[in-house]
Scaffold this active site. Structure first.
Site, PDB file in Angstrom:
ATOM      1  N   CYS A 264      42.940  44.752  50.020  1.00  0.00           N
ATOM      2  CA  CYS A 264      43.869  45.311  48.959  1.00  0.00           C
ATOM      3  C   CYS A 264      43.780  46.807  48.643  1.00  0.00           C
ATOM      4  O   CYS A 264      44.717  47.776  48.537  1.00  0.00           O
ATOM      5  CB  CYS A 264      43.725  44.814  47.702  1.00  0.00           C
ATOM      6  SG  CYS A 264      43.961  42.752  47.990  1.00  0.00           S
TER       7      CYS A 264
ATOM      8  N   THR B 276      45.341  35.829  44.133  1.00  0.00           N
ATOM      9  CA  THR B 276      45.926  36.838  42.943  1.00  0.00           C
ATOM     10  C   THR B 276      46.517  36.190  41.775  1.00  0.00           C
ATOM     11  O   THR B 276      46.338  36.366  40.702  1.00  0.00           O
ATOM     12  CB  THR B 276      46.599  37.802  43.534  1.00  0.00           C
ATOM     13  OG1 THR B 276      45.756  38.598  44.520  1.00  0.00           O
ATOM     14  CG2 THR B 276      46.995  38.872  42.664  1.00  0.00           C
TER      15      THR B 276
END
Lengths: 376, 529
Positions: A322, A71
């Site tokens: 996520c 990320t």
């Protein structure tokens, strides 16, 4: 023990990787930026790992910048380019991971024009649409994932990079899911930037990397300290870096074997799922990661099925880890043109090293049972 | 090796490691905390329990802790996130010149985005005063960022007094508490700080994890700096590294159980170290000893050059400033902000104590430092203090087997085993030349006694500067002894570099050698005429 079918979310640390990490969790453990002896051995270990990672993805070690994960690497790539290089739009594939999508969308607040690139029903880039977007006005950066985390669909990044370069744009490749599952070559893909994550390939969590050609100007995401040639401040996470290096080295030597095992199991599962009433295999007609199968069963909600499967000892996912728990259907499937109810029905099975034929067969049996019970 | 660099990083505590290992090793310990199956929930529960442990040490609520990859990220998130959320990029920020690079570099970045930043200068004791902060406030000041404890001097800033005043003014208050957590009592239920940065690896936890305290009531709002799946209440995306977070929780829980006793013990040892070092004349303690965290002692030494001092202490893991700036070998900007000149700021050591530090270690470290300073002062041509000796040959060797800074082997050998240090008794046939100056942090003196035929019977050198300049002096003195100046061509800088394998970065030391030798030969030729 539950059967773990969620390897695209995270993988179990390889015991050989842990062994490589242990000296840096037990030994004299110092700040690699310090000048004394402890610091130097930590620095050497970091540079060895950089070489190991470079070997996995066909780049030069000095092109590797450590980050806290995939990320951060994606954020560093997109925001770093946008900050350092004014002008031009940013394009991203409609099925990108939230880390790319959200990072790209955040650039709007910095005055950047941002556009998604459409995909077809199989999840492949809509080439005419992409070409038109490149031609319409200047593009600074194109972000496209090598392989999708939900469907496993593999994009022709090389072709996209050629087109991007012809239009004067840079190419960023999110290779988080591809690394360790299919061969990956930074320069052959024509990438300018590429993000990687350790915990998707049996390495530790909390470490990732951004690979970048030296010529690409990038602003740091974290300011402070001269670590990573000023590109990424902060004390290096030595043990995790060493672990990522070790995991990369194992992936190099075991890639073909892992892919072969996974695809045999996946194909066995896929054949069985196809027999289920109302089954849809997402991205069925195109090249996909060997370990990934995303499917939907008409009339079933993925989240509910997931919970039932969990109770029966199977850890699967409805999509990206996520996004789970948010009650939103997969943006990937919506982008592929599936209606919301089909997207809601999605189950993702992502296989890994420890899975067996028996796991698959038992899973199929449970699935059949649940489907039969649901019908009655 | 004695490790006195705990402010840079600490060893991972065995109990902390034991808490982490199941999350690296166990068959059901590897789930993604964001996953909705059993393994995911198990990891999530561990992450939440660690959140409560970290919150407990600082008097916060678990929901006020946001995980980051470390304090650098926490500082970046606090400053950029707060300003970006408020849309106040043109606003005013108050910080100080002695902040960690993570805050300073972030402030500099914000300045490029249109933020105005006031950098407060500390007093000579290294402290930022309450009134200083309050009078720096402007009508549009959005944020004050101040460290609780300075990482180089250990000085404690009055953040507890400042917090209510800033709250009353409606100014957001960020505190970098990396060096304070676990060293001082922190109770955020009583102190209205809005944002507070924490690190695990300064407190016997793992590297690669930190946290930002983000107050809930009143709510401090932040724009995320890492976008993605919306983890951490949307403030920080990215898969949570369970084992690291569990490690940080365990480390903070452990610190809580011993914070008072350990602080008192380290304080005693730190004062013992300072007492013993005062056997040396002309040394200076940096920072206010009355307002100082228990684990840090920062001392400047007159009459020695910093790099030579550090190289003379291969058995001591210490730092010349924060680890982040020591690689660049610039004199500490913190000490310069305290008013120390470049020379003294350069000749300073930061000694930071930890849980494993013992009285024996402290004494032994002090003795090594004392010996090193004595030796370097004795080698110096300008040092006029009590430790000077006319013939220093007995004090020139040191336990320098370990070339930790990787000097070229001949440089290290010459620096470690000086045989030609000192001066020669004045006489008609003794000449002496000198180049450089203390201000340039390099000075080289060469003396020689010659026969009427111009043969150098004896040669000595004195040097003030880095190990390379000392090695050049030693090599030159040895080289010219027995030489006939009538026939020999003096070695050039290129010769010196080749003989000692001196790289480009230290070429100036060889040039200084050529200059001093040329001047010496000129004098020899003059007295022979």
């Amino acid at each position: 023990m539950p059967v773990y079918f969620d390897h695209n979310a995270t993988t179990r640390l390889d015991p050989r990787v842990l062994e490589a990490m242990m000296p840096y969790l037990t030994g004299p453990y110092a700040n690699p930026s310090s000048l004394h002896r402890f610091g130097r051995s930590a620095r050497d270990a970091i540079e060895r790992a950089r070489q190991q990672l470079a070997d996995l993805v066909g780049c030069q070690p000095q092109q590797v910048t450590w980050t806290s994960g995939g990320t951060e690497a994606n954020n560093l790539a997109l925001k770093g380019v946008a900050d350092a290089q004014p002008g031009g739009r940013v394009l991203y594939g409609a099925t990108e991971h939230p880390a790319v999508m959200e990072a790209a969308e955040s650039l709007r607040s910095r005055g950047r024009a941002v556009e998604a690139i459409a995909v077809d029903h199989q999840g492949l880039l809509d080439w005419p649409a992409f070409a038109a977007q490149l031609a319409s006005s200047p593009v600074r950066l194109v972000a496209l994932m090598r392989a999708n985390n939900e469907t496993g669909v593999i994009q022709d990044v090389t072709r996209a990079a050629q087109m991007a370069h012809e239009a004067g744009a840079l190419m960023h490749v999110d290779a988080v899911q591809a690394a360790g599952k299919i061969p990956l070559d930074f320069s052959a893909l024509g990438a300018d930037l590429m993000s990687l994550s350790s915990h998707k390939l049996y390495g530790p969590k909390g470490i990732g990397a951004l690979v970048k050609r030296a010529e690409v100007d990038l602003s740091p995401l974290h300011h402070g300290g001269a670590q990573e040639r000023g590109l990424r401040g902060g004390t290096e996470n030595v043990a995790a870096i060493v672990g990522f290096g070790a995991a990369a080295a194992l992936a190099v030597s075991e890639l073909a074997m892992r892919a072969e095992c996974a695809s045999q199991l996946r194909d066995r599962l896929e054949r069985a799922v196809q027999q289920l009433p109302g089954a849809t295999i997402f991205g069925a007609g195109v090249e996909r990661l060997p370990n990934t199968l995303q499917f939907g069963l008409a009339g079933y909600e993925g989240e509910a099925l997931l919970m039932q499967l969990d109770r029966r000892g199977f850890g699967v996912s409805s999509g990206s880890a996520c996004a789970s728990g948010k009650g939103e259907p997969s943006h990937v499937l919506l982008a592929m043109g599936y209606p919301r109810d089909v997207a809601y029905s999605a189950i993702r099975v992502s296989l890994g090293r420890d899975n067996t034929v028996d796991d698959i067969d038992r899973f199929v049996a449970v699935l059949r049972e649940l489907v039969a019970a649901g019908k009655s | 090796m004695i490790y006195l660099d705990h402010a840079a990083t600490t060893p991972l505590d065995a109990q902390v490691r034991a808490a982490m290992l199941p999350w690296l090793d166990d068959v059901d310990g590897y789930g993604n905390p964001a996953s909705d199956h059993r393994l995911g929930r198990r990891a999530r529960a561990a992450v939440e329990s660690a959140r409560a442990q970290v919150a407990a040490l600082i008097g916060a609520e678990a929901g006020e802790i946001v995980w980051t990859s470390g304090a650098t990220e926490a500082n970046n998130l606090a400053l950029k996130g707060a300003l970006e959320f408020r849309g106040l990029k043109g606003a005013h920020v108050v910080s100080s010149r002695i902040e960690h690079k993570a805050v300073l570099d972030t402030c500099r970045y914000l300045e490029t985005q249109g933020t105005r930043v006031t950098y407060l200068t500390p007093d000579a004791d290294g402290r930022i005063a309450v009134e200083q902060v309050m009078s720096a406030l402007q009508p549009d000041t959005a944020l004050v960022s101040l460290m609780w404890v300075n990482n180089e001097t250990g000085v404690i800033n009055p953040v507890v007094e400042l917090a209510p005043l800033l709250r009353a003014r409606g100014v957001l208050f960020h505190v970098d508490a990396v060096q304070a957590a676990g060293k001082l009592a922190i109770d955020l239920s009583q102190v209205p700080i809005d944002l507070l940065s924490l690190s695990a690896h300064k407190l016997y936890g793992p590297k690669g994890v930190g946290a930002l305290f983000v107050r809930k009531r009143p709510r401090a709002r932040l724009a995320p700096q890492i976008h993605g799946g919306g983890h951490e209440q949307g403030m920080r995306s990215g898969t949570l590294a369970t084992h690291q977070i569990v490690g940080m929780g365990a480390a903070f829980a452990l610190a809580q159980s011993q914070v008072d006793a350990e602080a008192a013990r380290q304080h005693r040892l730190r004062e013992r170290l300072w007492q013993r070092l005062q056997r040396l004349a002309q040394i200076h303690r940096n920072g206010d000893a009355a307002h100082c965290a228990p684990h840090i002692l920062n001392v400047s030494f007159e009459g020695v050059e910093g790099e030579a001092l550090r190289a003379s202490l291969p058995e001591l893991a210490v730092s010349s400033g924060s680890a982040c700036s020591s690689a660049t070998r610039e004199p500490s900007y913190v000490l310069r902000a305290l008013g120390r000149d470049d020379e003294l700021a350069g000749a300073s050591l930061r000694l930071s104590l930890g849980r494993s530090t013992s009285a024996e270690q402290v004494d032994c470290a002090a003795d090594q430092i004392i010996a090193a300073v004595h030796r370097l002062r004795a080698l110096s041509p300008t040092w006029g203090g009590s430790s000077v000796a006319t013939d220093v040959e007995t004090t020139t060797a040191f336990a320098g087997d370990d070339n930790v800074y990787m000097y070229p082997a001949p440089v290290w050998a010459a620096f470690g085993a000086v045989r030609h240090a000192g001066t020669l008794p004045a006489a008609d046939n003794v000449v002496c030349s000198q180049v450089g100056s203390p201000a340039a942090r390099a000075q080289l003196e060469l003396s020689a006694r010659c026969t009427p035929e111009g043969v150098v019977e004896a040669a000595r050198f004195r040097a003030y500067g880095c190990p390379t300049s000392i090695a050049v002096g030693e090599w030159l003195a040895g080289r010219i002894e027995g030489c006939s100046t009538a026939v020999a061509i003096p070695p050039t800088a290129a010769d010196i570099r080749a003989a000692l394998e001196i790289g480009e970065d230290k070429a100036h030391c060889a040039l200084m050698g050529e200059d001093v030798l040329r001047a010496l030969f000129d004098q020899i030729h003059r007295i022979r005429r």
